[in-house]
Motif scaffolding. Structure first.
Motif, PDB file in Angstrom:
ATOM      1  N   SER A   1       1.258  16.482 -13.629  1.00 31.30           N
ATOM      2  CA  SER A   1       1.075  17.912 -13.381  1.00 31.30           C
ATOM      3  C   SER A   1       2.182  18.736 -14.035  1.00 31.30           C
ATOM      4  O   SER A   1       1.913  19.769 -14.652  1.00 31.30           O
ATOM      5  CB  SER A   1       1.040  18.194 -11.882  1.00 31.30           C
ATOM      6  OG  SER A   1      -0.072  17.575 -11.296  1.00 31.30           O
ATOM      7  N   ILE A   2       3.410  18.287 -13.904  1.00 25.41           N
ATOM      8  CA  ILE A   2       4.533  19.001 -14.518  1.00 25.41           C
ATOM      9  C   ILE A   2       4.408  18.985 -16.032  1.00 25.41           C
ATOM     10  O   ILE A   2       4.600  20.007 -16.696  1.00 25.41           O
ATOM     11  CB  ILE A   2       5.873  18.391 -14.064  1.00 25.41           C
ATOM     12  CG1 ILE A   2       6.101  18.710 -12.589  1.00 25.41           C
ATOM     13  CG2 ILE A   2       7.030  18.892 -14.925  1.00 25.41           C
ATOM     14  CD1 ILE A   2       7.282  17.969 -11.981  1.00 25.41           C
ATOM     15  N   ARG A   3       4.060  17.828 -16.575  1.00 24.81           N
ATOM     16  CA  ARG A   3       3.907  17.708 -18.033  1.00 24.81           C
ATOM     17  C   ARG A   3       2.802  18.624 -18.549  1.00 24.81           C
ATOM     18  O   ARG A   3       2.960  19.323 -19.549  1.00 24.81           O
ATOM     19  CB  ARG A   3       3.608  16.249 -18.397  1.00 24.81           C
ATOM     20  CG  ARG A   3       3.487  16.000 -19.859  1.00 24.81           C
ATOM     21  CD  ARG A   3       3.280  14.526 -20.131  1.00 24.81           C
ATOM     22  NE  ARG A   3       3.084  14.310 -21.555  1.00 24.81           N
ATOM     23  CZ  ARG A   3       2.430  13.294 -22.056  1.00 24.81           C
ATOM     24  NH1 ARG A   3       1.951  12.365 -21.265  1.00 24.81           N
ATOM     25  NH2 ARG A   3       2.276  13.169 -23.354  1.00 24.81           N
ATOM     26  N   ARG A   4       1.683  18.645 -17.837  1.00 27.45           N
ATOM     27  CA  ARG A   4       0.566  19.488 -18.251  1.00 27.45           C
ATOM     28  C   ARG A   4       0.906  20.971 -18.122  1.00 27.45           C
ATOM     29  O   ARG A   4       0.536  21.771 -18.976  1.00 27.45           O
ATOM     30  CB  ARG A   4      -0.660  19.152 -17.413  1.00 27.45           C
ATOM     31  CG  ARG A   4      -1.894  19.847 -17.890  1.00 27.45           C
ATOM     32  CD  ARG A   4      -3.126  19.297 -17.242  1.00 27.45           C
ATOM     33  NE  ARG A   4      -4.289  19.993 -17.790  1.00 27.45           N
ATOM     34  CZ  ARG A   4      -5.490  19.862 -17.355  1.00 27.45           C
ATOM     35  NH1 ARG A   4      -5.729  19.049 -16.355  1.00 27.45           N
ATOM     36  NH2 ARG A   4      -6.486  20.525 -17.896  1.00 27.45           N
ATOM     37  N   ALA A   5       1.626  21.335 -17.065  1.00 22.63           N
ATOM     38  CA  ALA A   5       2.022  22.730 -16.889  1.00 22.63           C
ATOM     39  C   ALA A   5       2.934  23.180 -18.022  1.00 22.63           C
ATOM     40  O   ALA A   5       2.781  24.297 -18.539  1.00 22.63           O
ATOM     41  CB  ALA A   5       2.719  22.900 -15.541  1.00 22.63           C
TER      42      ALA A   5
ATOM     43  N   SER B   1       0.828  -1.208   0.000  1.00 22.40           N
ATOM     44  CA  SER B   1       0.000   0.000   0.000  1.00 22.40           C
ATOM     45  C   SER B   1       0.863   1.259   0.000  1.00 22.40           C
ATOM     46  O   SER B   1       0.572   2.223  -0.703  1.00 22.40           O
ATOM     47  CB  SER B   1      -0.926   0.026   1.215  1.00 22.40           C
ATOM     48  OG  SER B   1      -1.843  -1.037   1.152  1.00 22.40           O
ATOM     49  N   TYR B   2       1.933   1.232   0.798  1.00 18.27           N
ATOM     50  CA  TYR B   2       2.856   2.371   0.801  1.00 18.27           C
ATOM     51  C   TYR B   2       3.494   2.563  -0.569  1.00 18.27           C
ATOM     52  O   TYR B   2       3.568   3.676  -1.078  1.00 18.27           O
ATOM     53  CB  TYR B   2       3.957   2.178   1.848  1.00 18.27           C
ATOM     54  CG  TYR B   2       3.570   2.602   3.240  1.00 18.27           C
ATOM     55  CD1 TYR B   2       3.097   3.877   3.507  1.00 18.27           C
ATOM     56  CD2 TYR B   2       3.706   1.719   4.313  1.00 18.27           C
ATOM     57  CE1 TYR B   2       2.749   4.268   4.791  1.00 18.27           C
ATOM     58  CE2 TYR B   2       3.360   2.101   5.598  1.00 18.27           C
ATOM     59  CZ  TYR B   2       2.888   3.373   5.833  1.00 18.27           C
ATOM     60  OH  TYR B   2       2.550   3.755   7.087  1.00 18.27           O
ATOM     61  N   VAL B   3       3.946   1.483  -1.163  1.00 16.42           N
ATOM     62  CA  VAL B   3       4.587   1.568  -2.481  1.00 16.42           C
ATOM     63  C   VAL B   3       3.608   2.087  -3.519  1.00 16.42           C
ATOM     64  O   VAL B   3       3.946   2.979  -4.312  1.00 16.42           O
ATOM     65  CB  VAL B   3       5.166   0.196  -2.896  1.00 16.42           C
ATOM     66  CG1 VAL B   3       5.591   0.196  -4.357  1.00 16.42           C
ATOM     67  CG2 VAL B   3       6.327  -0.186  -1.998  1.00 16.42           C
ATOM     68  N   LEU B   4       2.401   1.570  -3.519  1.00 13.98           N
ATOM     69  CA  LEU B   4       1.397   2.018  -4.471  1.00 13.98           C
ATOM     70  C   LEU B   4       1.076   3.497  -4.268  1.00 13.98           C
ATOM     71  O   LEU B   4       0.973   4.253  -5.242  1.00 13.98           O
ATOM     72  CB  LEU B   4       0.122   1.181  -4.339  1.00 13.98           C
ATOM     73  CG  LEU B   4      -1.011   1.521  -5.293  1.00 13.98           C
ATOM     74  CD1 LEU B   4      -0.567   1.345  -6.742  1.00 13.98           C
ATOM     75  CD2 LEU B   4      -2.219   0.660  -5.002  1.00 13.98           C
ATOM     76  N   SER B   5       0.946   3.921  -3.039  1.00 14.47           N
ATOM     77  CA  SER B   5       0.663   5.328  -2.747  1.00 14.47           C
ATOM     78  C   SER B   5       1.785   6.234  -3.235  1.00 14.47           C
ATOM     79  O   SER B   5       1.531   7.276  -3.843  1.00 14.47           O
ATOM     80  CB  SER B   5       0.463   5.529  -1.250  1.00 14.47           C
ATOM     81  OG  SER B   5      -0.659   4.814  -0.806  1.00 14.47           O
ATOM     82  N   ILE B   6       3.014   5.836  -2.987  1.00 15.83           N
ATOM     83  CA  ILE B   6       4.156   6.634  -3.432  1.00 15.83           C
ATOM     84  C   ILE B   6       4.190   6.710  -4.956  1.00 15.83           C
ATOM     85  O   ILE B   6       4.415   7.779  -5.533  1.00 15.83           O
ATOM     86  CB  ILE B   6       5.468   6.062  -2.866  1.00 15.83           C
ATOM     87  CG1 ILE B   6       5.527   6.322  -1.359  1.00 15.83           C
ATOM     88  CG2 ILE B   6       6.682   6.663  -3.566  1.00 15.83           C
ATOM     89  CD1 ILE B   6       6.639   5.578  -0.641  1.00 15.83           C
ATOM     90  N   LEU B   7       3.934   5.594  -5.621  1.00 10.41           N
ATOM     91  CA  LEU B   7       3.921   5.582  -7.087  1.00 10.41           C
ATOM     92  C   LEU B   7       2.818   6.489  -7.638  1.00 10.41           C
ATOM     93  O   LEU B   7       3.031   7.205  -8.626  1.00 10.41           O
ATOM     94  CB  LEU B   7       3.753   4.166  -7.615  1.00 10.41           C
ATOM     95  CG  LEU B   7       4.954   3.241  -7.441  1.00 10.41           C
ATOM     96  CD1 LEU B   7       4.605   1.826  -7.900  1.00 10.41           C
ATOM     97  CD2 LEU B   7       6.155   3.765  -8.188  1.00 10.41           C
ATOM     98  N   LEU B   8       1.651   6.471  -7.013  1.00 13.29           N
ATOM     99  CA  LEU B   8       0.559   7.336  -7.464  1.00 13.29           C
ATOM    100  C   LEU B   8       0.893   8.810  -7.274  1.00 13.29           C
ATOM    101  O   LEU B   8       0.592   9.637  -8.144  1.00 13.29           O
ATOM    102  CB  LEU B   8      -0.735   6.979  -6.734  1.00 13.29           C
ATOM    103  CG  LEU B   8      -1.384   5.664  -7.156  1.00 13.29           C
ATOM    104  CD1 LEU B   8      -2.570   5.339  -6.257  1.00 13.29           C
ATOM    105  CD2 LEU B   8      -1.827   5.735  -8.610  1.00 13.29           C
ATOM    106  N   VAL B   9       1.508   9.143  -6.162  1.00 11.89           N
ATOM    107  CA  VAL B   9       1.905  10.538  -5.928  1.00 11.89           C
ATOM    108  C   VAL B   9       2.939  10.979  -6.962  1.00 11.89           C
ATOM    109  O   VAL B   9       2.841  12.074  -7.530  1.00 11.89           O
ATOM    110  CB  VAL B   9       2.428  10.730  -4.486  1.00 11.89           C
ATOM    111  CG1 VAL B   9       3.086  12.086  -4.320  1.00 11.89           C
ATOM    112  CG2 VAL B   9       1.296  10.570  -3.483  1.00 11.89           C
ATOM    113  N   VAL B  10       3.919  10.126  -7.227  1.00 12.04           N
ATOM    114  CA  VAL B  10       4.939  10.444  -8.235  1.00 12.04           C
ATOM    115  C   VAL B  10       4.285  10.613  -9.607  1.00 12.04           C
ATOM    116  O   VAL B  10       4.621  11.542 -10.352  1.00 12.04           O
ATOM    117  CB  VAL B  10       6.039   9.362  -8.263  1.00 12.04           C
ATOM    118  CG1 VAL B  10       6.945   9.513  -9.475  1.00 12.04           C
ATOM    119  CG2 VAL B  10       6.853   9.419  -6.978  1.00 12.04           C
TER     120      VAL B  10
END
Length: 52
Positions: A30-34, A15-24
């Motif tokens: 967001s950076i790409r869209r900006a 769950s921690y790994v999945l959460s970190i991957l989703l945040v990344v």
């Protein structure tokens, strides 16, 4: 350092790994869209200056 998670270790760690991957992934999107929006705005501004 790491607490003993017992039989739930796999579920908690995954769950921690999945959460970190989703945040990344969200940050990357967001950076790409900006960047895309910045380029589009610069193009619009460039066309506006050449017409004025």
């Amino acid at each position: 350092m790491m607490p003993d998670l017992g039989k739930y270790a796999e579920a908690v760690l995954s769950s921690y790994v999945l959460s970190i991957l989703l945040v990344v992934a969200l940050v990357a999107v967001s950076i790409r869209r900006a960047r895309k929006m910045k380029n589009a705005l610069e193009e619009v501004e460039k066309r506006g200056k050449s017409n004025g």
